[in-house]
Scaffold this motif. Structure first.
Motif, short mmCIF file in Angstrom:
data_model
loop_
_atom_site.label_atom_id
_atom_site.label_comp_id
_atom_site.label_asym_id
_atom_site.label_seq_id
_atom_site.Cartn_x
_atom_site.Cartn_y
_atom_site.Cartn_z
N PRO A 174 27.61 18.07 -2.67
CA PRO A 174 28.01 16.72 -3.25
C PRO A 174 26.01 15.86 -3.18
O PRO A 174 25.40 16.54 -2.27
N VAL A 175 26.42 15.32 -4.16
CA VAL A 175 24.43 14.53 -4.56
C VAL A 175 24.76 13.38 -3.71
O VAL A 175 25.74 12.71 -4.54
N LEU A 176 24.00 12.84 -2.96
CA LEU A 176 24.48 11.31 -2.08
C LEU A 176 23.97 10.48 -2.65
O LEU A 176 24.30 8.73 -2.49
N TRP A 177 22.37 10.29 -2.92
CA TRP A 177 21.34 9.35 -3.32
C TRP A 177 20.66 9.97 -4.70
O TRP A 177 20.37 11.65 -4.69
N LEU A 178 19.77 9.68 -5.20
CA LEU A 178 19.31 9.44 -6.14
C LEU A 178 17.82 8.84 -6.62
O LEU A 178 18.06 7.39 -6.51
N VAL A 179 16.48 9.02 -6.32
CA VAL A 179 15.75 8.25 -6.66
C VAL A 179 14.84 8.81 -7.89
O VAL A 179 14.37 9.84 -8.30
N ALA A 180 14.09 7.27 -9.31
CA ALA A 180 14.03 7.57 -9.75
C ALA A 180 12.93 6.97 -10.44
O ALA A 180 13.52 5.77 -10.51
N LEU A 181 11.93 7.12 -10.46
CA LEU A 181 10.64 6.07 -10.55
C LEU A 181 9.50 6.27 -11.21
O LEU A 181 9.69 8.02 -11.44
N VAL A 203 12.12 1.41 -11.48
CA VAL A 203 13.06 2.34 -11.24
C VAL A 203 13.61 2.46 -13.22
O VAL A 203 13.99 1.63 -13.54
N VAL A 204 14.03 3.90 -12.67
CA VAL A 204 14.41 4.60 -14.55
C VAL A 204 15.82 4.43 -15.07
O VAL A 204 16.36 4.22 -13.18
N ASP A 205 16.13 3.42 -15.37
CA ASP A 205 17.71 3.57 -15.98
C ASP A 205 18.54 4.50 -15.94
O ASP A 205 17.96 4.90 -17.33
N MET A 206 18.91 5.05 -15.73
CA MET A 206 19.65 6.56 -15.80
C MET A 206 20.61 6.98 -14.28
O MET A 206 20.60 6.52 -13.10
N GLU A 207 21.55 7.96 -14.86
CA GLU A 207 22.76 8.27 -13.82
C GLU A 207 22.54 10.20 -14.16
O GLU A 207 21.85 10.38 -14.72
N ALA A 208 22.52 10.81 -12.79
CA ALA A 208 23.03 11.84 -12.94
C ALA A 208 23.36 12.12 -11.62
O ALA A 208 23.41 12.12 -10.57
N VAL A 209 23.98 13.41 -11.85
CA VAL A 209 25.40 14.00 -10.66
C VAL A 209 26.39 13.13 -10.55
O VAL A 209 26.69 12.43 -9.50
N GLY A 210 26.60 12.17 -11.13
CA GLY A 210 27.03 10.84 -11.09
C GLY A 210 26.62 9.76 -9.96
O GLY A 210 27.44 9.31 -9.51
#
Length: 733
Positions: free
Chosen positions: A164-171, A176-183
């Motif tokens: 399970p994926v709990l958090w996502l960092v995208a810089l 911050v990149v406006d995005m979503e991955a794996v919910g």
């Protein structure tokens, strides 16, 4: 463009990832992100970028990424002029449709030509999309390409990942990149150590990542974490001895912790009476601990555990580690004691009830075949045949031991310890008993790629016999490997046999050995089929058993050479890679393999000799001449005379070559007989002037049939000597 580059950080935070898969998953994610960026034409500064990961995260940190794609150019081919324009030069419906689809007037289209003629083309250019807009696709593609054998699903959505994926960092830069991955929506907050850091870890920019996580008690760089583990383990072991740091164990520990802390532990010295390999296997394979060795390399009653936390009460952690290992050690101690009490003879008696392979009988049957082969091989190896047969007869007994039942990796190793203590071997002198015990262990060497071959002469005999039987039996039973399937590890056994013979410099007739092993295997097939027929009940069972027996009898009665050749070729195929790994050119291997030497030691000497020959200045020209000679002989009409008639030699160049050939036959006979192939090829290299002069001045296909045949006979005699060490024509490109 370089000044516009912005750093990029993508971090997938998860629950604990599978240990053995973690490095591969991280590398795949890293490679996938780079591949997706490259596919879109987005420039990347990689510098020293590499995958970053811990048990709870996988990250990609790139020092520079272009802010956008380059200008996107497009070229769409349209109809040819003869279709696009009518007789008056006006557009047809085909051209109008093409122009409408392109969104332009037909007069704005360009023209291009190919081999079929002139045609219309629409060329356009548009600004590239921003990297930030494309990153959701980039990350999605990278995740989809990851080798996750059993993806997990969680929550009430359809997303799946290794855990399970709990958090996502995208810089990207500071944004911050406006995005979503794996919910999960992307942000700039990571998470620190589960127990040693509270709250999120905000990241202002990608370049802060490694240091910020270190401050949060997480070492995201696997190289830094690995180095810390080694440093901690060595320091903790130093007061007692030196740590045994197995690379596989180290890698697994590295994938289990985010903040490694060494804890020095110990166990009851009484357990040291157990074979140390069993204790080490328990510590490394089961608990991921690091054993401690003394100056003499012997196991000490100390070990090092790696905690994933700097505990305020390290004593309790130590007690926990020592408590968890004691039952396993106690089991090993019990098994070892009971096995010693049982004895090898009793263990051996049970092998008859264990099936080795359905068509080849029991493990006891295999042991009997290996013993027969070992006895024959021993004579060539200068080993006592009776001792070889006795060692082979005990080589599988420990498969019935309790210790091997619990620790399968101790096959052979356990047998060595039992043989050293078993009263059944008290009739042997100490030296002979030790040789038998070591051979039982060494029969399994090399155990894996890169492992050493058996060290003792008796161990080498058993190792060769064991592998010869496995290969011959596997081929006889139709178990030859296909693709990635090799259930009896025939490829590994073939290489192990070849390595043992070559690296031992053992002069052994491989063809005779394979023939003997094959005959024993076919006898076993017949015996097994006869037993099956005798036990069959019912017409269908008897019919199947009878067919199996008929097939086995037919195989045994067939000409054995084809079967021996198939085994020989299989071993040669493994040797090709063996020599390639040692830098031997493929042409050199092919040159020696073409002669199919019966001895692999002889094969190896020829490989070395052809390598020396290839460095001589005459080598290339002589190889080309040999290739030319063989082409001439292949194309010759009729049979070539078996001898050269001196009376038919007239040209000075052919007289000189004939004299040189006869001289070199005499000169090379002694070194050829003794296997001094370097000397043979060096002497043959001196023929180059006469060979060159012959082809410059002499017409081989003379009009006179007798002269032509005599010249062919001369070339045939020359070719025979040129190919006496290796088929040197393979060296000619």
């Amino acid at each position: 463009m370089a000044n516009d580059m912005q750093p990029l950080l993508i971090e997938l935070g998860t629950e604990e990832l599978p240990v053995k898969a973690l490095p591969g998953l991280a590398q795949a994610f890293f490679d996938g992100v780079l591949a997706a960026l490259d596919k879109r034409g987005i420039a990347v500064e990689r510098a020293d970028a590499r995958p970053l990961y811990t048990p709870r995260r996988i990250a990609v940190l790139l020092p520079g990424v272009a802010p956008a794609q380059p200008e996107q150019k497009s070229e769409v081919l349209g109809p040819y002029l003869n279709i696009a324009l009518d007789a008056d030069g006006q557009p047809t419906r085909a051209l109008e449709g093409f122009a409408a689809k392109a969104g332009v007037e037909w007069t704005a289209l360009e023209r291009t030509s190919d081999k079929r003629g002139e045609r219309f083309v629409h060329r356009s250019a548009s600004p590239g999309e921003s990297t930030a807009a494309l990153l959701p696709q980039v990350v999605a593609e990278a995740i989809d390409a990851m080798p996750i054998p059993k993806p997990m699903r969680w929550g009430d959505h359809d997303h799946a990942f290794a855990r399970p994926v709990l958090w996502l960092v995208a810089l990207l830069g500071e944004e911050v990149v406006d995005m979503e991955a794996v919910g999960v929506r992307a942000g700039r907050e990571s998470r620190g150590h589960r127990f040693m850091h509270s709250g999120p870890v905000p990241l202002a920019r990608p370049g802060d990542y490694v240091d910020a996580m270190r401050d949060a008690r997480v070492l995201v760089d696997p190289d830094e974490r690995r180095a810390r583990i080694v440093e901690e383990v060595n320091a903790a072991a130093a007061p007692h001895g030196s740590a045994r740091i197995d690379e596989d164990n180290l890698e697994q520990v590295n994938c289990l912790v985010e903040w490694p802390v060494a804890v020095a532990c110990s166990f009851d010295p009484a357990f040291l009476a157990v074979p140390p390999e069993a204790l080490v296997a328990t510590m490394e394979a089961n608990q991921k601990f690091f054993p401690v060795l003394g100056e003499d390399g012997r196991l000490l009653e100390h070990f090092i555990g790696i905690a994933n936390i700097a505990s305020k009460d390290e004593a309790q952690v130590r007690l926990g580690y020592e408590r968890v290992i004691r039952p396993r050690f106690a089991d090993a101690q019990f098994f070892f004691t009971e096995d010693i009490r049982q004895g090898l003879a009793s263990m051996n008696a049970g092998l008859g009830a264990v099936t080795y392979q359905a068509s080849l009988g029991s493990v006891a049957d295999k042991v009997a075949r290996v013993a027969a082969l070992a006895e024959a091989i021993a004579r060539s190896a200068g080993v006592d045949p009776a001792l070889a047969a006795r060692a082979a007869s005990l080589s599988k007994a420990d498969l019935q031991s309790r210790l091997v039942g619990e620790f399968p990796e101790l096959q052979g190793i356990a047998g060595r310890y039992y043989a050293l203590q078993d009263p059944a071997l008290d009739d042997l002198a100490v030296e002979a008993r030790t040789a038998v015990a070591n051979a039982i262990d060494e029969a399994y060497a090399p155990r894996h790629a890169g492992d050493d071959i058996a060290l003792s002469p008796l161990g080498k005999v058993l190792a060769i016999a064991e592998r010869a039987d496995t290969l011959a039996g596997g081929f006889a039973a139709g178990l030859r490997p296909t693709g990635n399937k090799d259930p009896f590890a025939l490829r590994r056994n073939a290489l192990g046999l070849a390595r043992t013979v070559i690296e031992s410099a053992l002069e052994l007739d491989l063809g005779a050995l394979l023939g003997r092993a094959r005959a024993l295997a076919l006898d076993a097939m017949v015996a097994s089929a006869e037993a099956a027929l005798a036990a069959a009940s019912g017409d269908k069972d008897r019919e199947r058993a009878q067919k199996r027996l008929d097939d086995a009898l037919a195989d045994r009665a067939a000409d054995p050479q084809a079967g021996i050749d198939a085994l020989y070729d299989f071993i040669l195929d493994r040797l090709k890679g063996y020599y390639a790994d040692r830098g031997v050119p493929a042409q050199h291997f092919a040159a020696v393999a073409a002669l199919r030497p019966r001895s692999l030691h002889d094969f190896n000497r020829r490989i070395a000799a052809i390598g020396s020959f290839a460095e001589l200045p005459e080598a290339e020209a002589l190889a080309a001449a040999d290739k030319r000679i063989r082409n001439i002989l292949r194309k010759a009409d009729g049979d070539v005379p078996g001898t050269v008639d001196p009376a038919l030699l007239s040209e000075p160049a052919e007289l000189a070559l004939a004299e040189a050939v006869e001289a070199v036959h005499g000169d090379t006979a002694p070194p050829l007989a003794s296997g001094d192939y370097v000397d043979v090829l060096a002497r043959l290299a001196r023929l180059r002037p006469q060979v060159d002069a012959f082809f410059d001045a002499v017409m081989v296909n003379a009009e006179d049939p007798a002269v032509r045949g005599n010249r062919l006979a001369l070339l045939q005699r020359l070719a025979g000597r040129l190919g006496s060490v290796a088929a040197i024509e393979h060296l000619s490109v």
